[in-house]
Design a protein around this motif. Structure first.
Motif, short mmCIF file in Angstrom:
data_model
loop_
_atom_site.label_atom_id
_atom_site.label_comp_id
_atom_site.label_asym_id
_atom_site.label_seq_id
_atom_site.Cartn_x
_atom_site.Cartn_y
_atom_site.Cartn_z
N GLY A 1 5.63 19.54 -10.14
CA GLY A 1 4.87 18.96 -9.05
C GLY A 1 5.05 17.46 -8.88
N ALA A 2 4.66 17.00 -7.69
CA ALA A 2 4.82 15.58 -7.35
C ALA A 2 3.99 14.67 -8.24
CB ALA A 2 4.45 15.36 -5.88
N ALA A 3 2.86 15.18 -8.71
CA ALA A 3 2.00 14.35 -9.57
C ALA A 3 2.72 13.92 -10.83
CB ALA A 3 0.73 15.11 -9.92
N VAL A 4 3.71 14.72 -11.25
CA VAL A 4 4.50 14.39 -12.44
C VAL A 4 5.70 13.53 -12.07
CG1 VAL A 4 5.96 15.32 -14.27
CG2 VAL A 4 3.77 16.39 -13.75
N VAL A 5 6.54 14.04 -11.16
CA VAL A 5 7.80 13.35 -10.88
C VAL A 5 7.63 12.03 -10.15
CG1 VAL A 5 9.11 15.50 -10.89
CG2 VAL A 5 8.13 14.68 -8.75
N ASP A 6 6.58 11.90 -9.36
CA ASP A 6 6.39 10.66 -8.61
C ASP A 6 5.78 9.55 -9.45
OD1 ASP A 6 7.47 11.81 -6.41
OD2 ASP A 6 5.58 12.17 -5.36
N THR A 7 5.36 9.87 -10.66
CA THR A 7 4.75 8.85 -11.53
C THR A 7 5.48 8.73 -12.87
OG1 THR A 7 3.18 10.48 -12.42
CG2 THR A 7 2.47 9.19 -10.51
N LEU A 8 6.65 9.37 -12.99
CA LEU A 8 7.37 9.37 -14.26
C LEU A 8 8.01 8.01 -14.52
CD1 LEU A 8 8.37 11.28 -16.60
CD2 LEU A 8 10.49 11.47 -15.26
N PRO A 9 7.60 7.30 -15.56
CA PRO A 9 8.21 6.00 -15.86
C PRO A 9 9.66 6.16 -16.32
CG PRO A 9 6.07 6.24 -16.93
CD PRO A 9 6.46 7.59 -16.44
N GLU A 10 10.43 5.13 -16.10
CA GLU A 10 11.84 5.16 -16.49
C GLU A 10 12.00 5.32 -18.00
OE1 GLU A 10 15.65 2.16 -16.28
OE2 GLU A 10 14.19 2.10 -14.66
N SER A 11 11.11 4.72 -18.76
CA SER A 11 11.21 4.81 -20.22
C SER A 11 11.07 6.25 -20.70
CB SER A 11 10.14 3.93 -20.88
OG SER A 11 8.83 4.33 -20.48
N GLN A 12 10.18 7.01 -20.07
CA GLN A 12 10.00 8.41 -20.45
C GLN A 12 11.21 9.24 -20.01
OE1 GLN A 12 6.20 9.96 -19.16
NE2 GLN A 12 5.08 8.18 -19.89
N ALA A 13 11.77 8.92 -18.85
CA ALA A 13 12.94 9.64 -18.37
C ALA A 13 14.12 9.45 -19.31
CB ALA A 13 13.31 9.18 -16.96
N ARG A 14 14.31 8.24 -19.82
CA ARG A 14 15.43 7.98 -20.74
C ARG A 14 15.28 8.81 -22.00
NH1 ARG A 14 14.62 2.48 -19.44
NH2 ARG A 14 13.71 2.09 -21.50
N THR A 15 14.04 9.00 -22.46
CA THR A 15 13.79 9.78 -23.66
C THR A 15 14.09 11.26 -23.44
OG1 THR A 15 12.07 8.22 -24.35
CG2 THR A 15 12.06 10.39 -25.38
N MET A 16 13.82 11.74 -22.23
CA MET A 16 13.97 13.16 -21.94
C MET A 16 15.37 13.54 -21.47
SD MET A 16 10.36 14.08 -20.08
CE MET A 16 10.75 15.82 -20.23
N ALA A 17 16.15 12.57 -21.01
CA ALA A 17 17.46 12.87 -20.44
C ALA A 17 18.37 13.66 -21.38
CB ALA A 17 18.15 11.58 -19.98
N GLN B 1 -0.61 -2.91 -5.85
CA GLN B 1 0.31 -2.86 -6.98
C GLN B 1 0.72 -1.43 -7.31
OE1 GLN B 1 -1.94 -4.98 -9.95
NE2 GLN B 1 -1.04 -6.97 -9.38
N GLN B 2 -0.23 -0.49 -7.22
CA GLN B 2 0.08 0.91 -7.47
C GLN B 2 1.05 1.44 -6.42
OE1 GLN B 2 -0.56 2.76 -9.98
NE2 GLN B 2 0.13 4.74 -9.20
N SER B 3 0.84 1.07 -5.17
CA SER B 3 1.74 1.51 -4.10
C SER B 3 3.15 0.96 -4.30
CB SER B 3 1.20 1.08 -2.74
OG SER B 3 -0.06 1.67 -2.47
N VAL B 4 3.23 -0.30 -4.73
CA VAL B 4 4.53 -0.92 -4.97
C VAL B 4 5.26 -0.21 -6.11
CG1 VAL B 4 5.69 -3.01 -5.79
CG2 VAL B 4 3.92 -3.17 -4.04
N ARG B 5 4.52 0.11 -7.19
CA ARG B 5 5.14 0.79 -8.33
C ARG B 5 5.66 2.16 -7.93
NH1 ARG B 5 0.85 -1.69 -11.29
NH2 ARG B 5 -0.47 0.16 -11.01
N GLN B 6 4.88 2.90 -7.14
CA GLN B 6 5.32 4.23 -6.71
C GLN B 6 6.52 4.14 -5.78
OE1 GLN B 6 1.81 5.99 -5.01
NE2 GLN B 6 1.02 6.67 -6.98
N LEU B 7 6.51 3.14 -4.88
CA LEU B 7 7.64 2.96 -3.96
C LEU B 7 8.90 2.57 -4.74
CD1 LEU B 7 8.72 2.80 -1.09
CD2 LEU B 7 7.96 0.42 -1.00
N GLN B 8 8.74 1.69 -5.72
CA GLN B 8 9.88 1.27 -6.53
C GLN B 8 10.46 2.45 -7.31
OE1 GLN B 8 9.21 -1.18 -10.08
NE2 GLN B 8 10.82 -2.57 -9.35
N LEU B 9 9.57 3.29 -7.86
CA LEU B 9 10.02 4.44 -8.63
C LEU B 9 10.79 5.42 -7.75
CD1 LEU B 9 10.08 6.04 -11.25
CD2 LEU B 9 7.85 7.00 -10.65
#
Length: 236
Positions: A91-107, A24-32
């Motif tokens: 770093g990748a640890a941040v951008v590769d795990t950033l949820p869409e909801s957080q991105a919308r807030t920061m955009a 499930q974690q791999s799928v979430r990262q791939l989807q992101l």
């Protein structure tokens, strides 16, 4: 050691649960990563107006006609890509795990204040979450983003006051040139404001805080009336 059937069952079930979790974690990262890539590609098509080559007059029509998506979905993907690019230095640890909801807030912070401001916002929001013993969520980022917006507005107001003082010290010709410069800057800011509002409305999603959104829209209407009156006075 030899295990009892019960103990063996517990061990095997634990391994099954761990495998499911990893999957499930791999799928979430791939989807992101997939959604981030789509956002970058769509952004290039929009900014370069390449959609016109496919026979579409507007980007939203292209999104619907070519891909069958709502325009708001496309803008969410582009927001994700925008914020990912801004936070890439963290770093990748941040951008590769950033949820869409957080991105919308920061955009909005990225668009209005730049990449460095967004990076600082993320760091401070993450620190807020750590100090409070909570997870980093869109709500935590949103609260910190409000402080960033207020601080930027205060600096802008201060700069405006300094400009007025400076204008009093120059001769008439320089002052007249400054009027043209300021009107040009106001026009650019107004166009940017309209673009930001269009992007927000294009998402076709109800505001997270309806009361706050209504207050902001009221401020926009009031500012538009004042801008119109002052623009008329400037050319009268």
């Amino acid at each position: 050691m030899d295990l009892t059937p019960e103990a063996r069952l517990t061990e095997l079930e634990g391994r099954i649960e761990a495998s499911i979790g990893q999957y499930q974690q791999s799928v979430r990262q791939l989807q992101l990563r997939h959604r981030q890539e789509l956002g970058l590609l769509l952004e290039e098509i929009r900014d370069g107006e390449l959609f016109t080559l496919a026979g579409y007059e507007k980007f939203g029509h292209y999104i619907k006609g070519r891909w069958g998506w709502d325009r708001s979905y496309a803008y969410r993907l582009m927001d994700l890509a925008l914020v990912r690019r801004a936070l890439a230095p963290l770093g990748a640890a941040v951008v590769d795990t950033l949820p869409e909801s957080q991105a919308r807030t920061m955009a909005p912070v990225v668009r209005q204040q730049g990449d460095l401001a967004a990076q600082q916002l993320f760091k401070e929001a993450r620190q807020d979450a750590t100090e409070s013993g909570r997870k980093l969520t869109a709500a935590v980022i949103s609260r910190r983003a409000e402080q960033f917006t207020a601080s930027a507005q205060s600096l802008s107001d201060s700069a405006g006051e300094d400009d007025v003082v400076d204008a009093e010290l120059v001769d008439d010709d320089a002052a007249a040139e400054r009027v043209n410069t300021d009107i040009h800057a106001a026009a650019a800011a107004a166009e940017k404001a309209v673009r930001l509002l269009d992007e927000a409305l294009a998402r076709n999603v109800a505001p997270f805080d309806v009361g706050e959104a209504n207050q902001d829209l009221s401020r926009i209407r009031s500012a538009a009336v004042k801008l119109g009156n002052r623009a008329h006075s400037a050319t009268a």
